[in-house]
Design an enzyme around this catalytic site. Structure first.
Site, mmCIF file in Angstrom:
data_model
loop_
_atom_site.group_PDB
_atom_site.id
_atom_site.type_symbol
_atom_site.label_atom_id
_atom_site.label_comp_id
_atom_site.label_asym_id
_atom_site.label_seq_id
_atom_site.Cartn_x
_atom_site.Cartn_y
_atom_site.Cartn_z
ATOM 1 N N ARG A 130 -2.821 6.129 13.030
ATOM 2 C CA ARG A 130 -1.906 5.252 13.789
ATOM 3 C C ARG A 130 -1.199 5.990 14.912
ATOM 4 O O ARG A 130 0.000 5.790 15.153
ATOM 5 C CB ARG A 130 -0.858 4.620 12.863
ATOM 6 N N ARG A 135 3.434 1.119 17.366
ATOM 7 C CA ARG A 135 4.783 0.647 17.670
ATOM 8 C C ARG A 135 5.823 1.713 18.003
ATOM 9 O O ARG A 135 6.842 1.403 18.608
ATOM 10 C CB ARG A 135 5.296 -0.195 16.494
ATOM 11 N N ARG A 180 2.044 -4.814 24.203
ATOM 12 C CA ARG A 180 1.861 -5.853 23.188
ATOM 13 C C ARG A 180 2.667 -7.098 23.552
ATOM 14 O O ARG A 180 2.189 -8.224 23.414
ATOM 15 C CB ARG A 180 2.282 -5.346 21.809
ATOM 16 N N ASP A 237 -8.328 -2.894 14.282
ATOM 17 C CA ASP A 237 -7.770 -3.002 12.937
ATOM 18 C C ASP A 237 -8.900 -3.176 11.947
ATOM 19 O O ASP A 237 -9.968 -3.676 12.307
ATOM 20 C CB ASP A 237 -6.804 -4.191 12.844
ATOM 21 N N TYR A 283 -7.350 -7.556 0.872
ATOM 22 C CA TYR A 283 -6.716 -8.505 1.797
ATOM 23 C C TYR A 283 -7.377 -9.883 1.724
ATOM 24 O O TYR A 283 -6.713 -10.907 1.856
ATOM 25 C CB TYR A 283 -6.771 -7.978 3.237
HETATM 26 O O1 1CP Z 1 -4.816 4.882 13.964
HETATM 27 C C1 1CP Z 1 -4.786 4.254 15.039
HETATM 28 O O2 1CP Z 1 -4.036 4.530 15.976
HETATM 29 C C2 1CP Z 1 -5.816 3.155 15.248
HETATM 30 C C3 1CP Z 1 -5.349 1.835 15.011
HETATM 31 C C4 1CP Z 1 -5.277 1.235 13.615
HETATM 32 C C5 1CP Z 1 -5.983 1.522 12.438
HETATM 33 C C6 1CP Z 1 -6.935 2.672 12.175
HETATM 34 C C7 1CP Z 1 -4.489 0.106 13.351
HETATM 35 C C8 1CP Z 1 -3.584 -0.534 14.309
HETATM 36 N N1 1CP Z 1 -4.747 -0.319 12.073
HETATM 37 C C9 1CP Z 1 -5.629 0.528 11.490
HETATM 38 C C10 1CP Z 1 -6.219 0.437 10.153
HETATM 39 C C11 1CP Z 1 -5.554 -0.423 9.135
HETATM 40 N N2 1CP Z 1 -5.082 -1.702 9.259
HETATM 41 C C12 1CP Z 1 -5.450 -0.072 7.774
HETATM 42 C C13 1CP Z 1 -5.978 1.209 7.197
HETATM 43 C C14 1CP Z 1 -5.098 2.348 7.480
HETATM 44 C C15 1CP Z 1 -3.722 2.265 6.888
HETATM 45 O O3 1CP Z 1 -3.641 2.219 5.658
HETATM 46 O O4 1CP Z 1 -2.773 2.283 7.661
HETATM 47 C C16 1CP Z 1 -4.838 -1.129 7.095
HETATM 48 C C17 1CP Z 1 -4.504 -1.210 5.618
HETATM 49 C C18 1CP Z 1 -4.604 -2.166 8.040
HETATM 50 C C19 1CP Z 1 -4.049 -3.495 7.771
HETATM 51 C C20 1CP Z 1 -2.856 -3.747 8.597
HETATM 52 N N3 1CP Z 1 -2.927 -4.013 9.933
HETATM 53 C C21 1CP Z 1 -1.505 -3.670 8.234
HETATM 54 C C22 1CP Z 1 -0.971 -3.271 6.864
HETATM 55 C C23 1CP Z 1 -0.602 -4.407 6.016
HETATM 56 C C24 1CP Z 1 -0.140 -3.925 4.643
HETATM 57 O O5 1CP Z 1 -0.932 -3.976 3.696
HETATM 58 O O6 1CP Z 1 1.037 -3.522 4.537
HETATM 59 C C25 1CP Z 1 -0.737 -3.950 9.375
HETATM 60 C C26 1CP Z 1 0.760 -4.045 9.493
HETATM 61 C C27 1CP Z 1 -1.657 -4.131 10.447
HETATM 62 C C28 1CP Z 1 -1.363 -4.361 11.883
HETATM 63 C C29 1CP Z 1 -1.546 -3.160 12.731
HETATM 64 N N4 1CP Z 1 -2.729 -2.449 12.866
HETATM 65 C C30 1CP Z 1 -2.567 -1.448 13.803
HETATM 66 C C31 1CP Z 1 -1.223 -1.528 14.297
HETATM 67 C C32 1CP Z 1 -0.644 -0.642 15.377
HETATM 68 C C33 1CP Z 1 -0.601 -2.587 13.619
HETATM 69 C C34 1CP Z 1 0.801 -3.077 13.832
HETATM 70 C C35 1CP Z 1 0.727 -4.276 14.682
HETATM 71 C C36 1CP Z 1 1.904 -4.450 15.564
HETATM 72 O O7 1CP Z 1 2.915 -4.950 15.080
HETATM 73 O O8 1CP Z 1 1.805 -4.129 16.762
#
Ligand code: 1CP
Length: 352
Positions: A28, A32, A41, A78, A155
């Protein structure tokens, strides 16, 4: 044909070859905590609009690369794009996270679930990869990724993020055959998805198994690791020598390190709940290791961060094959200055 990379540390370390300094990237690393991300965004409307627009996804991928001396970029997307492509209707509820319109909550729903053509349905991802390659111009390698079948399934069955995972665990114990059928469909999709990402030019891929660590050992083997191994085998069969390095990361999964080594992954990611010294001893140079700083340490002062970095580097020692990373994703309110300090400190203390 891939262009030679100007900074090849990450790829060298994945191959357990010597490097001039320990490579670092951060899960990540785009997101944010960066004001320029929040701005983009807001102008795009929402997070999914960023993911689905290749130019914007490319721009977000580049944001941390411009700011910090990172040794790899990671595609901005994502893991939930796969269930979205399967027609589950992904959307994000403000401050609550992902939701699906349709849940996979029965054998019938699994039967009805189609495996979409990954090339067509996720073409926006491959377009983003092509755009990022142009922008990166060979400066650093680009990492592609997917969720693990098990993590995607959590999910899809829960319909959203979960704390106790009771729906998917009930499904698993009541309908193990249907669960396998779902995971099979996901493994086929993930293999094809990563294959397409590799064809589009990513230099390595990571499989995020964020929720494998909620399982017992036999269930982890049968329902999570088994499918990651299948994906790795599938990519090796499809690509042979031209397959890129594959990283697997099961959050909270360090008790299964030895089992993970049997998957043929090139690198295993670990979180901070195990010491690097212990990981190093158990892996014994058989694969590269990625990790494992507690992301919350970025709330501390620089002296504390530096001490933790030195300790981690010392625990890994001189041998090649370490990729520095956080043990999980960057927290949303970290000060970008701290990230800059972390990256520079890792390079400074690992220079040979
Ligand atoms: O790493 C990076 O910079 C690349 C971007 C990336 C990756 C690899 C994002 C952006 N998401 C992910 C993978 C991801 N998404 C995972 C696996 C890694 C981890 O455990 O963090 C998971 C479980 C998700 C699912 C997801 N997407 C969640 C989690 C929900 C939960 O179970 O609590 C969330 C909040 C998102 C949205 C998301 N994805 C990425 C970002 C920057 C965001 C936040 C969105 C925003 O508000 O802008």
């Amino acid at each position: 044909m891939m262009k030679p990379l100007k900074n090849n540390r990450f790829i060298q370390a994945l191959a357990r070859k010597p490097v001039d300094a320990t490579p670092i990237w951060l899960m990540r690393q785009a997101g944010r905590y960066l004001p320029e991300y929040r701005e983009l965004r807001a102008s795009a409307g929402d997070f999914l609009a960023l993911c689905k627009n290749p130019k914007l996804a490319c721009e977000v991928t580049m944001q941390p690369i411009r700011r910090f001396e990172l040794d790899a970029a990671i595609l901005f997307s994502d893991i939930l794009t796969i269930p979205d492509a399967m027609g589950l209707g992904l959307h994000f509820v403000k401050d609550e996270g992902p939701r699906f319109h349709k849940k996979i909550d029965s054998k019938i729903a699994v039967d009805e679930l189609s495996v979409p053509d990954m090339r067509e349905s996720l073409s926006y991802v491959y377009e983003a990869i092509e755009c990022i390659q142009v922008e990166l111009a060979g400066e650093v390698p680009l990492i592609g990724f997917s969720g693990s079948p098990w993590t995607l399934a959590t999910y899809m069955v829960e319909g959203q993020a979960s704390k106790d995972f009771r729906h998917i665990k009930r499904f698993l114990y009541q309908e193990p055959e249907a669960m396998h059928q779902l995971l099979d469909k996901l493994a086929i999709s993930v293999t094809e998805y990563l294959y397409q990402q590799i064809l589009s030019g990513v230099h390595a891929v990571q499989i995020f198994d964020t929720w494998g660590g909620i399982l017992s050992t036999p269930i982890y083997q049968e329902f999570s690791l088994n499918y990651m191994s299948k994906i790795i085998r599938g990519l090796h069969e499809k690509l042979g020598q031209s397959c890129v390095p594959i990283i697997i990361f099961t959050k909270n999964g360090h008790q299964w390190l030895e089992l993970m080594l049997e998957s043929s992954a090139d690198c295993v990611g670990v979180d901070w709940s195990i010491s690097m010294e212990n990981v190093k001893k158990r892996v014994a140079g058989r694969v590269a290791i990625q990790g494992n700083l507690d992301p919350a340490i970025l709330y501390a002062d620089n002296t504390t961060i530096e001490k933790a970095v030195v300790e981690l580097l010392d625990q890994f020692g001189e041998a090649p094959g370490h990729i520095f990373n956080l043990g999980h994703g960057m927290l949303r309110d970290v000060d970008p200055e701290k990230v800059d300090f972390l990256v520079k400190t890792v390079h400074k203390h690992s220079q040979s």
